[in-house]
Design a protein around this motif. Structure first.
Motif, short mmCIF file in Angstrom:
data_model
loop_
_atom_site.label_atom_id
_atom_site.label_comp_id
_atom_site.label_asym_id
_atom_site.label_seq_id
_atom_site.Cartn_x
_atom_site.Cartn_y
_atom_site.Cartn_z
N ASN A 17 69.61 38.25 -17.12
CA ASN A 17 70.07 38.76 -15.82
C ASN A 17 71.39 39.53 -15.90
OD1 ASN A 17 68.37 38.09 -13.30
ND2 ASN A 17 68.14 36.31 -14.62
N GLY A 18 71.98 39.55 -17.07
CA GLY A 18 73.18 40.38 -17.25
C GLY A 18 72.82 41.73 -17.85
N PHE A 58 80.98 35.76 -12.54
CA PHE A 58 80.06 34.69 -12.10
C PHE A 58 79.67 34.85 -10.64
CE2 PHE A 58 81.82 33.06 -16.03
CZ PHE A 58 80.62 32.83 -16.68
N THR A 97 67.88 33.22 -21.31
CA THR A 97 67.86 33.18 -19.85
C THR A 97 67.83 31.73 -19.37
OG1 THR A 97 66.91 34.15 -17.86
CG2 THR A 97 65.33 33.35 -19.51
N THR A 98 68.33 31.51 -18.16
CA THR A 98 68.39 30.16 -17.57
C THR A 98 67.13 29.94 -16.73
OG1 THR A 98 70.73 30.73 -17.24
CG2 THR A 98 69.98 28.61 -16.36
N ASP A 160 72.80 26.05 -17.65
CA ASP A 160 73.95 26.51 -16.87
C ASP A 160 74.91 25.33 -16.71
OD1 ASP A 160 75.65 27.08 -14.56
OD2 ASP A 160 74.32 28.75 -14.14
N SER A 190 75.65 28.00 -21.30
CA SER A 190 76.46 29.08 -20.73
C SER A 190 76.80 28.77 -19.29
CB SER A 190 75.75 30.42 -20.87
OG SER A 190 74.45 30.36 -20.33
N PRO A 193 82.74 28.73 -17.46
CA PRO A 193 83.38 27.75 -18.35
C PRO A 193 84.39 26.85 -17.64
CG PRO A 193 84.23 29.98 -18.75
CD PRO A 193 83.11 30.12 -17.78
N GLU A 221 85.83 30.20 -24.15
CA GLU A 221 86.00 31.36 -23.25
C GLU A 221 87.24 31.22 -22.38
OE1 GLU A 221 81.91 31.19 -21.54
OE2 GLU A 221 82.13 33.36 -21.53
N HIS A 241 81.73 33.97 -28.39
CA HIS A 241 83.06 34.30 -27.85
C HIS A 241 84.25 33.81 -28.70
CE1 HIS A 241 81.26 36.31 -24.53
NE2 HIS A 241 80.61 35.24 -24.15
N SER A 266 82.72 42.81 -23.37
CA SER A 266 82.76 41.71 -22.42
C SER A 266 84.14 41.02 -22.46
CB SER A 266 81.64 40.72 -22.78
OG SER A 266 81.89 39.45 -22.25
N ASP A 296 76.30 40.77 -24.85
CA ASP A 296 76.51 39.77 -23.80
C ASP A 296 75.69 40.12 -22.56
OD1 ASP A 296 77.43 37.49 -22.65
OD2 ASP A 296 79.51 38.12 -22.39
#
Ligand code: 5GP
Length: 356
Positions: A17-18, A58, A97-98, A160, A190, A193, A221, A241, A266, A296
């Motif tokens: 989704n990013g 986010f 992906t979540t 998540d 992910s 954080p 992060e 990261h 990123s 990312d």
């Protein structure tokens, strides 16, 4: 740097989704705007904005999820993301992906993932290989006679950081079931954080590890030395990261030889690293520590894997040969089967730096 496009590349840190095309996101947002679900003008500004802090990122994801989380759209964005990576000569993609549950539209974590699989099946612009050779259901798109790009795709299921232990465990169990299809190879942790505790996710991650799923963690992060140390002691197969590491953390990371997924743009856009010339890429590269250049979220950060390689080449003075060797070294860090690793080596062997 035209040659970077021809360089075979491996992408190991990309969130579905990013990684949506801006054009697709705007198109989908417009439809929801017309239905009155969102105010399109507000969304348009957020999508077009290029400079965002980690917490704004986010917030943007919450908006993106509102726009994309139905089965049909998940299928579409999966197809487009795979095609976009393949077109820039990514030969192996580990897409994460979540899995999401949304009772109001009859979506379970499983049906979300089935929509992702449908997206892989529907890729037609390039040849895809996303099930293992040994699996009799091997799916390959027909070749049209012209030399087409080919991409291996494997999936990581993300947990998540807002999730509970039970929900994280559900994702791991789903990954274990889907591993039998051959396409799911591991688990990622992910999400914001600043949210959640390591102890919440540890039981599910340990269960995944005990069952031979590969694990990669977003680690460091934000400054949180206790969590960073606990994550490293868990010995994940990779981390992403590592922006806020202290001396002890570097020491441990290096002694465990845990590969690091590096996402330059990123880190700079979210200001996790204040400037590229002090990025830890240089130290890790000079120490010959395993590292992989990744995007990312190519949609959210308006980048591409070619762009990330170009940035590394420019910023750290890599020669063509060094960039090639770096790209090739990512094979070892993939979670792919040995057979695929061997295929990837052949691909790199047939594209020497001189031929680029
Ligand atoms: P999805 O899993 O929905 O396909 O991709 C978007 C999700 O990936 C976000 O909601 C977030 O949980 C995770 N994500 C994307 N980029 C980042 C990042 O830079 N850091 C962290 N920690 N999580 C991210």
């Amino acid at each position: 740097m035209e040659w970077i496009n021809s360089l075979p590349k491996i992408e190991l840190h990309a969130h579905l989704n990013g990684s949506i095309r801006d054009s697709t996101l705007l198109e989908l947002a417009k439809v929801l705007g017309e239905k009155g679900v969102i105010v399109f003008a507000d969304v348009e500004d957020v999508i077009r904005k290029n400079d965002r802090s980690l917490s704004e990122v986010f917030k943007l994801f919450d908006l993106i999820h509102k726009i994309t989380t139905d089965h049909q759209t998940v299928t579409r964005i999966t197809r487009e993301v795979v095609e976009d990576f393949a077109l820039e000569n990514v030969v192996y993609l580990e897409l994460r992906t979540t899995p999401k549950r949304n009772d109001s539209i009859g979506m379970s974590k499983r049906s979300y993932m089935e929509a992702v699989l449908e997206g892989l099946r529907s890729v037609s612009e390039v040849d895809t290989d996303f099930v293992t050779e040994s699996n009799s259901q091997k799916i390959r798109n027909a070749c049209d006679g012209v030399r087409r790009k080919k991409i291996y795709v494997r999936l990581l299921l993300s947990i998540d950081r807002r999730e509970t232990t039970e929900s994280a465990m559900e994702t791991v169990k789903l990954a274990l079931e889907m591993r039998n299809v051959g396409v799911v190879v591991g688990i990622d942790l992910s999400g914001n954080p600043l949210v959640g505790e390591w102890s919440t996710f540890l039981p599910a991650l340990q269960f995944a590890k005990d069952n031979d799923l590969y694990i990669t963690l977003h680690c460091g992060e934000v400054p949180n030395s206790k969590e960073i140390q606990a994550m490293l002691d868990f010995k994940p197969h990779r981390i992403g990261h590592a922006c806020f590491f202290e001396d002890d953390d570097w020491e441990k990371l290096k002694s465990f030889r845990i590969p690091v997924e590096i996402c330059l743009t990123s880190n700079i856009i979210t200001k996790s690293i204040s400037s590229i010339d002090i990025h830890h890429f240089a130290d890790l590269y000079n120490a010959k520590h395993p590292l992989i250049i990744c995007t990312d979220d190519f949609g959210v950060f308006s980048t591409s894997l070619c762009n990330e390689y170009a940035l590394a080449v420019r910023s750290f003075g890599l020669s063509k040969r060094e960039a090639f060797t770096l790209a090739r070294s990512a094979i070892d860090a993939t979670f792919a089967e040995d057979e695929v690793k061997q295929q990837l080596m052949l691909i790199f062997d047939s594209a020497s730096p001189e031929s680029l």
